[in-house]
Design a protein around this motif. Sequence first.
Motif, short mmCIF file in Angstrom:
data_model
loop_
_atom_site.label_atom_id
_atom_site.label_comp_id
_atom_site.label_asym_id
_atom_site.label_seq_id
_atom_site.Cartn_x
_atom_site.Cartn_y
_atom_site.Cartn_z
N SER A 170 44.17 20.04 27.97
CA SER A 170 43.84 21.41 27.61
C SER A 170 44.69 22.42 28.38
O SER A 170 45.15 23.42 27.81
CB SER A 170 42.35 21.67 27.87
OG SER A 170 42.02 23.02 27.65
N ARG A 171 44.93 22.16 29.65
CA ARG A 171 45.75 23.08 30.44
C ARG A 171 47.20 23.09 29.95
O ARG A 171 47.85 24.13 29.89
CB ARG A 171 45.70 22.67 31.92
CG ARG A 171 44.34 22.72 32.55
CD ARG A 171 43.81 24.12 32.64
NE ARG A 171 44.62 24.95 33.52
CZ ARG A 171 44.42 26.26 33.71
NH1 ARG A 171 43.45 26.87 33.05
NH2 ARG A 171 45.19 26.94 34.54
N VAL A 172 47.70 21.92 29.59
CA VAL A 172 49.08 21.85 29.08
C VAL A 172 49.21 22.60 27.77
O VAL A 172 50.16 23.37 27.56
CB VAL A 172 49.50 20.38 28.93
CG1 VAL A 172 50.87 20.29 28.26
CG2 VAL A 172 49.54 19.69 30.29
N LEU A 173 48.25 22.42 26.86
CA LEU A 173 48.31 23.10 25.57
C LEU A 173 48.12 24.60 25.72
O LEU A 173 48.72 25.38 24.97
CB LEU A 173 47.24 22.53 24.64
CG LEU A 173 47.49 21.11 24.14
CD1 LEU A 173 46.29 20.60 23.35
CD2 LEU A 173 48.74 21.05 23.29
N ARG A 174 47.32 25.02 26.68
CA ARG A 174 47.16 26.46 26.91
C ARG A 174 48.48 27.08 27.35
O ARG A 174 48.88 28.16 26.87
CB ARG A 174 46.10 26.70 27.97
CG ARG A 174 45.97 28.17 28.39
CD ARG A 174 44.98 28.34 29.52
NE ARG A 174 44.93 29.73 29.97
CZ ARG A 174 45.75 30.24 30.88
NH1 ARG A 174 46.68 29.45 31.45
NH2 ARG A 174 45.66 31.51 31.23
N ALA A 175 49.20 26.40 28.25
CA ALA A 175 50.48 26.93 28.72
C ALA A 175 51.50 26.99 27.58
O ALA A 175 52.26 27.96 27.46
CB ALA A 175 51.01 26.07 29.86
N GLN A 176 51.52 25.96 26.73
CA GLN A 176 52.46 25.97 25.61
C GLN A 176 52.10 27.05 24.59
O GLN A 176 52.99 27.69 24.01
CB GLN A 176 52.45 24.59 24.92
CG GLN A 176 53.01 23.48 25.78
CD GLN A 176 54.49 23.63 26.04
OE1 GLN A 176 55.24 24.15 25.21
NE2 GLN A 176 54.93 23.19 27.20
N THR A 177 50.81 27.26 24.37
CA THR A 177 50.39 28.29 23.42
C THR A 177 50.72 29.68 23.92
O THR A 177 51.09 30.56 23.12
CB THR A 177 48.88 28.16 23.16
OG1 THR A 177 48.58 26.82 22.74
CG2 THR A 177 48.43 29.12 22.08
N LEU A 178 50.61 29.91 25.21
CA LEU A 178 50.99 31.22 25.77
C LEU A 178 52.45 31.54 25.51
O LEU A 178 52.81 32.70 25.32
CB LEU A 178 50.69 31.24 27.28
CG LEU A 178 49.22 31.32 27.68
CD1 LEU A 178 49.08 31.20 29.20
CD2 LEU A 178 48.60 32.63 27.19
N SER A 179 53.31 30.52 25.50
CA SER A 179 54.72 30.75 25.24
C SER A 179 55.02 30.94 23.76
O SER A 179 56.10 31.42 23.40
CB SER A 179 55.55 29.58 25.78
OG SER A 179 55.27 28.40 25.07
#
Length: 333
Positions: A170-179
Amino acid sequence: MDKRRGLPAAQEAESGPAGRARLRFLRGGKTRTGLLILAFFALIAVIGPWIAPYDPDAMSDQLLQPPSADHWFGTTHTGQDVLSQILVGTRGVLLVGFIAGFLATVLSVLIGVSAGFLGGAADEILSMFSNVFLVIPGLPLIIIIASFVENTTDLVIASVIALTSWAWGSRVLRAQTLSLRRRDYVEAARATGESTWRIIIFEVMPNLTAVIASGFVGTVIFAILSEITLAFIGVADISHWNWGTVLFWAQSNQALAQGAWWWFVPAGLCIALLGTALALINFGIDEFVNPRLRTASGASRKVRMRVGFTPVARTGTPTQSGVPGTRSKEQSE
């Protein structure tokens, strides 16, 4: 219509660079090897109980017999066939791994992508929720829950593993979504009046497919190792066969001290092969996602292809000017 190949123009365009790009993931040797090994174990998981030569619980008078024509993987201290236990236990291992991987991936996508795209208070609440699960030790919690549950079936174990392993993805996908949330195509979809969830599903999610797949494979590896660990330490139901159960009974009856290597080596090799297959698939996903890895591997192949003898023209040869590698009369003077 392409006269040389007899293909329509649309089909010819589809089989061009775009089609080759979609198949790039399957071209890697690591990916193909991993998929073949995984397909083999998946086939064993489906047909294993049907092709098992003996009942894995059936006892006989052939105690601790080494591998032979009757028992390919030998027998246990009670005469049980080790090959039958391996074949029957494959289904439980893969079932727990893939169910836990699917549930954990769904949770990580829902929470991580929503937090990264929505932002604001929703991002803070969902991030706090994932941070709480991120610091919870997974395996001890699984042991505690499995100890208090009376009927620890594969579905229960898979659910517990999924609940304790989704936070990192979830943390990885949140960071990718922010970009991705401020990209031009997302802003264009927002300007045309598209709904938030439609933008997330059709604009953001396709660009996260490789990251989601990589997280799914990693979670499957963790779930399989957790299931085997629970069975090996006796927390899971030891009457239900899987590779960890085979190792549990081998360790409990001191198979290593008795020299019965055939009791635990096959299960260990199956664990190693399955883990290697999933790791190779994960490496293939990394190479597919990361352009630098693809460029580096492609450059190394080109270098290997170009290695060879390169003729060098002799200078100073009294030939006519204008020929490469020679000097004219005026240049010599």
